[in-house]
Design a protein around this motif. Structure first.
Motif, PDB file in Angstrom:
ATOM      1  N   TRP A  83      14.573  24.625 -77.453  1.00 24.20           N
ATOM      2  CA  TRP A  83      15.866  25.316 -77.405  1.00 24.20           C
ATOM      3  C   TRP A  83      16.113  26.098 -78.694  1.00 24.20           C
ATOM      4  O   TRP A  83      16.606  27.228 -78.655  1.00 24.20           O
ATOM      5  CB  TRP A  83      16.989  24.312 -77.215  1.00 24.20           C
ATOM      6  N   SER A  88      18.420  28.917 -76.897  1.00 26.06           N
ATOM      7  CA  SER A  88      18.925  28.631 -75.557  1.00 26.06           C
ATOM      8  C   SER A  88      19.686  27.315 -75.511  1.00 26.06           C
ATOM      9  O   SER A  88      19.624  26.501 -76.425  1.00 26.06           O
ATOM     10  CB  SER A  88      17.759  28.583 -74.555  1.00 26.06           C
ATOM     11  N   ALA A  92      22.476  28.382 -77.645  1.00 22.60           N
ATOM     12  CA  ALA A  92      22.903  29.686 -77.127  1.00 22.60           C
ATOM     13  C   ALA A  92      23.960  30.276 -78.058  1.00 22.60           C
ATOM     14  O   ALA A  92      24.882  29.590 -78.505  1.00 22.60           O
ATOM     15  CB  ALA A  92      23.470  29.533 -75.719  1.00 22.60           C
TER      16      ALA A  92
END
Length: 326
Positions: A83, A88, A92
């Motif tokens: 991530w 992400s 994010a």
């Protein structure tokens, strides 16, 4: 090479090395101290070594990305580095960090599980939804850095469970040894957490009749497809569970650096992790592996595989030269 009376000579350049661990009293700090001690003994006199406290999650990654620290530790070993590299899910809106590299992982078999007191009459997540049951839910601090709590929010969301709107409340503490006893002591009626190896989980199920709820199949599929969270099983009999419990994997500790670490330094730290592994394992061998906070033994043939970040070239060279990559 040894000096007088068999004392090893220090070698290598002067270094200023910083590691980010955990709150200061748990496994990541033990790992940091273990690495630092052996790095110190193999570096030029006058080198400096610092360990910073953290959550083990978002702030650990941020400190590595910014260059504040040279090495950080996090969990789970697969999804969190991935991530962070992609920018992400939890990350994010943050700048992707494709330059994160790994030196390997250290083993901890762990699960993110949900348990509720049997005297609530709740037997499934459907029961909670149907009754809009007010959960007094013991878990970690709901801070911005806590990736576990971000994942827990996704678990509850995919099961259609709400806390405050249904009259429930959170009982928070980062340390599972403090969090889990909120249920044992009657302050909470349920718990969602990891660290299932800590003795407080075993004390809970001995003192209070508890029911572990399997995550629903549709929720597990959504957690996997949307976020990459890995479905797992807490096996029948563990923590007195009468059947296999479907849950989320929360295993293994990733050792992460940046790609700009020199190949020689990455090679050296990796060599410490492999060649001095018996010293770290000794800290946990007073418990059987299934109850030890680290699931010994450390396996150099496996510890470079499955990570959510590629190996640093120096680490890869070490594993290849010593026959661990075939």
């Amino acid at each position: 090479m040894t000096g007088p009376a068999g004392v090893p000579k220090t070698h290598g350049p002067r270094v200023d090395f910083k590691i980010m661990g955990d709150w200061g009293n748990a496994n990541f700090h033990a790992i940091a101290g273990w690495i630092m001690a052996h790095l110190r003994w193999q570096s030029e006199r006058g080198s400096s070594f610092w360990i910073k406290t953290g959550t083990g999650y978002g702030d650990n990654i941020a400190s590595l990305v910014s260059g504040e620290v040279d090495l950080t530790i996090t969990t789970p070993y697969d999804v969190v580095p991935k991530w962070a590299r992609e920018g992400s899910n939890y990350f994010a809106g943050k700048e992707p960090a494709p330059f994160i590299r790994s030196l390997g992982w250290l083993p901890q078999t762990d699960k993110l599980v949900f348990a509720i007191r049997e005297d609530t009459g709740i037997t499934s997540f459907k029961d909670i939804r149907d009754r809009k049951f007010p959960l007094k839910l013991a878990s970690g601090f709901r801070t911005e850095d806590n990736i576990m709590m971000w994942a827990i929010d996704r678990v509850l969301e995919e099961h259609g469970i709400e806390i405050e709107p249904w009259g429930g409340e959170w009982l928070e503490h980062d340390f599972p040894r403090i969090c889990v006893p909120f249920v044992t002591n009657g302050l909470a009626n349920s718990v969602i957490n990891e660290a299932i190896v800590v003795p407080q989980w075993r004390e809970l199920v001995e003192k209070v009749p508890m029911r572990f709820l399997s995550y629903e199949e549709d929720a597990l599929k959504a957690l996997s497809s949307k976020y990459g969270l890995v479905p797992s099983i807490m096996p029948k009999g563990y923590l007195k569970a009468p059947e296999d419990i479907a849950c989320i994997d929360w295993s293994n500790w990733a050792i992460l650096v940046r790609e700009d670490m020199s190949e020689e330094q990455a090679y050296l730290v990796t060599s410490i992790m492999v060649e001095q592994r018996a010293e770290l394992e000794a800290r946990y061998r007073h418990h059987p592996p299934e109850h030890a906070a680290m699931t010994y033994p450390i396996d150099p043939y496996a510890m470079w595989q499955g990570l959510g970040a590629p190996l640093h070239p120096g680490a890869e060279r070490y594993y290849r030269e010593h026959g661990y990559m075939k």
